[in-house]
Design an enzyme around this catalytic site. Structure first.
Site, PDB file in Angstrom:
ATOM      1  N   HIS A 243      -5.565  30.732   8.123  1.00  0.00           N
ATOM      2  CA  HIS A 243      -6.165  30.188   9.344  1.00  0.00           C
ATOM      3  C   HIS A 243      -5.911  28.685   9.535  1.00  0.00           C
ATOM      4  O   HIS A 243      -5.447  28.258  10.591  1.00  0.00           O
ATOM      5  CB  HIS A 243      -7.677  30.409   9.343  1.00  0.00           C
ATOM      6  N   LYS A 343     -17.904  27.373   2.318  1.00  0.00           N
ATOM      7  CA  LYS A 343     -19.093  28.167   2.624  1.00  0.00           C
ATOM      8  C   LYS A 343     -20.311  27.307   2.316  1.00  0.00           C
ATOM      9  O   LYS A 343     -20.236  26.379   1.502  1.00  0.00           O
ATOM     10  CB  LYS A 343     -19.150  29.409   1.722  1.00  0.00           C
TER      11      LYS A 343
HETATM   12  C1  BG6 Z   1     -12.091  35.373   7.589  1.00  0.00           C
HETATM   13  C2  BG6 Z   1     -12.524  35.028   6.188  1.00  0.00           C
HETATM   14  O1  BG6 Z   1     -10.709  35.586   7.637  1.00  0.00           O
HETATM   15  O2  BG6 Z   1     -12.414  34.285   8.446  1.00  0.00           O
HETATM   16  C3  BG6 Z   1     -14.015  34.766   6.150  1.00  0.00           C
HETATM   17  O3  BG6 Z   1     -12.201  36.098   5.313  1.00  0.00           O
HETATM   18  C4  BG6 Z   1     -14.366  33.685   7.131  1.00  0.00           C
HETATM   19  O4  BG6 Z   1     -14.439  34.403   4.848  1.00  0.00           O
HETATM   20  C5  BG6 Z   1     -13.807  34.017   8.510  1.00  0.00           C
HETATM   21  O5  BG6 Z   1     -15.780  33.616   7.193  1.00  0.00           O
HETATM   22  C6  BG6 Z   1     -13.997  32.851   9.446  1.00  0.00           C
HETATM   23  O6  BG6 Z   1     -13.685  33.258  10.738  1.00  0.00           O
HETATM   24  P1  BG6 Z   1     -14.422  32.614  11.978  1.00  0.00           P
HETATM   25  O7  BG6 Z   1     -13.735  33.202  13.155  1.00  0.00           O
HETATM   26  O8  BG6 Z   1     -15.865  33.001  11.864  1.00  0.00           O
HETATM   27  O9  BG6 Z   1     -14.227  31.149  11.829  1.00  0.00           O
END
Ligand code: BG6
Length: 498
Positions: A243, A343
């Site tokens: 991401h 987290k």
């Molecule tokens: C996921 C992760 O890909 O993305 C999670 O596995 C994380 O741990 C999540 O919480 C975050 O996504 P968003 O869209 O809530 O920022």
């Protein structure tokens, strides 16, 4: 606008959380906004015992309890849902699957366009495509066949290469859609529009005018019930490898010649290939790893990571990571990118902050105002530009002010959720917002030295749940640069070394 061809969506892992929480609500929303094709089927596949009706009942339970839902349209949507019990590892069971797909397609007059969505554990990412191919379900003679794969694409560089090799035996790159839901976010796509549709930002978008860039992906929640998965992944694999590196690519890439899958992804891969690998010195001084410890926040006792379900009590998995990294190319030479994700932070916020350089000669005060562009990815999606104006009254003092845009202020424009946008794109055959194999490898190449570093003894800092992480992460900065923290720590518990 491109109309969708009729199609059948086969979801492996249909009894799982992703299907229930993300895929079905997204498909229903698309359906209720008449964005799906006139005839379509969704066939859920997994080992759990359901029939069509019990599968429908299970999936729509959450949707049906939403006061805003139109029950008539939900009932109609349900008529498109089907279920098949099967063991995806057993190649002999694919014969029955093929027959089922064919009989649904005949009944609903669907041409043989099939999307296979792998919402399964990654261990099945090679197995399912091979089994599909063994029954000709990869052949596109009578209609398209597409494969959607969820992250993680591999566990490290070597396994990512092996996964591609296995997929390429039976599917071509054009048929493979690697989903990174961050690319489906409106605000991530907006970075490209903000940069390349306006002439006022891009001339400043380089090392001459930008001092440093921050990328924050903070979450207030812990790892919940995902301890088993998370302990093997850690923040590096879970958030940065995919991401946040994709977000960095959007911030740092060159303008594509046109917006299409090849042109966009060529630019993405170019910039990812310029990420400067962390050397031994960087690993020691430009990387901070942490893990949350127990704390009390607003009368609630938050467990430490090691107390979470499925996590070993001596786990050294990082739930916090901060790093200082560079992009080695003409545009970004010498500009530090500070990236952090964790987290159990004080709040949930994902944002990119472009910190512009101060004026070269401070005419009005010794300390010129900050010039920052904050791109809020979530929540409160929007963009804020902060700068200084004259403080009213005598003299020439400056006062910090801001221009703030919130998506919520736009009239008549409902944001598509990431899954709605990406599912629609796969059905259209548009891979622009999907990760290409070379980009995935470039990300792993950057991340691999960090994964190797973690194999040996390394410093892991504790941070109290509800704080902005280990104090050591401040030491990544020099010359007055610092993290922007959108709110205060929720606790003042001390930090420790684990
Ligand atoms: C996921 C992760 O890909 O993305 C999670 O596995 C994380 O741990 C999540 O919480 C975050 O996504 P968003 O869209 O809530 O920022």
């Amino acid at each position: 606008m491109l109309t969708l061809e009729n199609n059948c969506i086969v979801i492996f892992g249909a009894s799982g959380d992703l299907t229930q929480r993300m895929l079905i609500p997204a498909l229903y929303k698309l359906y209720s906004h008449q964005k799906l094709s006139s005839s379509f089927a969704i066939l859920g596949v997994s080992r759990s015992t359901y029939d069509d009706q019990s599968f429908r009942d299970k999936l729509i339970k959450d949707l049906a309890s939403d006061d805003n839902v139109d029950h008539e349209s939900l009932d109609k949507f349900c008529e498109h849902l089907f279920y098949q019990v099967m063991d995806p590892e057993n190649k002999y069971e694919y014969k029955a699957l093929k027959q089922r797909i064919q009989s649904i397609e005949t009944a609903l007059k669907i041409k043989s366009n099939t999307l296979f969505y792998l919402a399964t554990p990654p261990s099945l990412y090679s197995v399912i495509p091979q089994n599909l191919a063994a029954h000709g379900l990869n052949i596109e003679d009578d209609g398209w066949k597409r494969l959607v794969i969820e992250k993680p694409f591999g566990y490290d560089l070597e396994s990512a290469i092996a996964l591609d090799k296995s997929l390429y035996q039976d599917f071509t790159e054009d048929q493979i859609y690697r989903i990174d839901h961050y690319l489906g976010k409106e605000t991530v796509q907006n970075m490209l529009v903000l940069r390349f549709a306006n002439s006022i930002f891009e001339p400043l978008w380089n090392s001459k005018y930008i001092d440093y860039i921050e990328v924050t992906g903070a979450e207030d929640l812990g790892i919940g019930s995902r301890g088993g998965y998370y302990d093997n992944a850690g923040a590096m694999r879970d958030m940065i490898q995919n991401h946040l590196l994709q977000v960095i690519a959007m911030v740092a890439m060159e303008p594509p010649a046109v917006i299409n899958a090849d042109s966009m992804r060529d630019e993405v891969v170019k910039v990812l290939q310029c990420l400067k690998p962390l050397n031994e010195d960087d690993l020691k001084h430009n990387l901070v790893l942490g893990q949350y410890t127990k704390s009390h926040v607003r009368d609630e006792c938050l467990l430490s990571y090691r107390e979470e379900k499925g996590v070993p009590e001596d786990s050294r998995t990082e739930t916090y990571i901060a790093l200082k990294m560079f992009i080695k190319n003409w545009r970004w030479d010498g500009v530090p990118f500070y990236v952090r994700t964790a987290k159990r932070m004080p709040t949930r916020v994902t944002e990119v902050v472009i910190n512009f350089k101060k004026t070269p000669h401070p005419v009005f005060s010794a300390n010129p105002p900050d010039n920052k562009l904050i791109m809020r990815i979530q929540p409160d999606e929007g963009t804020l530009l902060s700068f200084g104006l004259k403080k009213p009254g005598a003299g020439f003092e400056t006062e910090p002010v801001a221009m703030d845009f919130h998506y919520s202020n736009l009239k008549n424009s409902e944001l598509l959720s990431a899954y709605e946008r990406l599912l629609l794109d796969v059905l259209k055959g548009d891979a622009t917002l999907f990760s290409r194999s070379d980009a995935v490898s470039a990300c792993w190449e950057f991340v691999q030295p960090i994964l190797d570093y973690k194999k040996n003894k390394f410093d892991l800092y504790g941070y109290a749940a509800g704080t902005w992480g280990p104090i050591e992460a401040e030491a990544l900065f020099k010359n007055g640069q610092t993290w922007r923290s959108p709110c205060k720590n929720l606790t003042d518990t001390d930090y420790c070394e684990l």
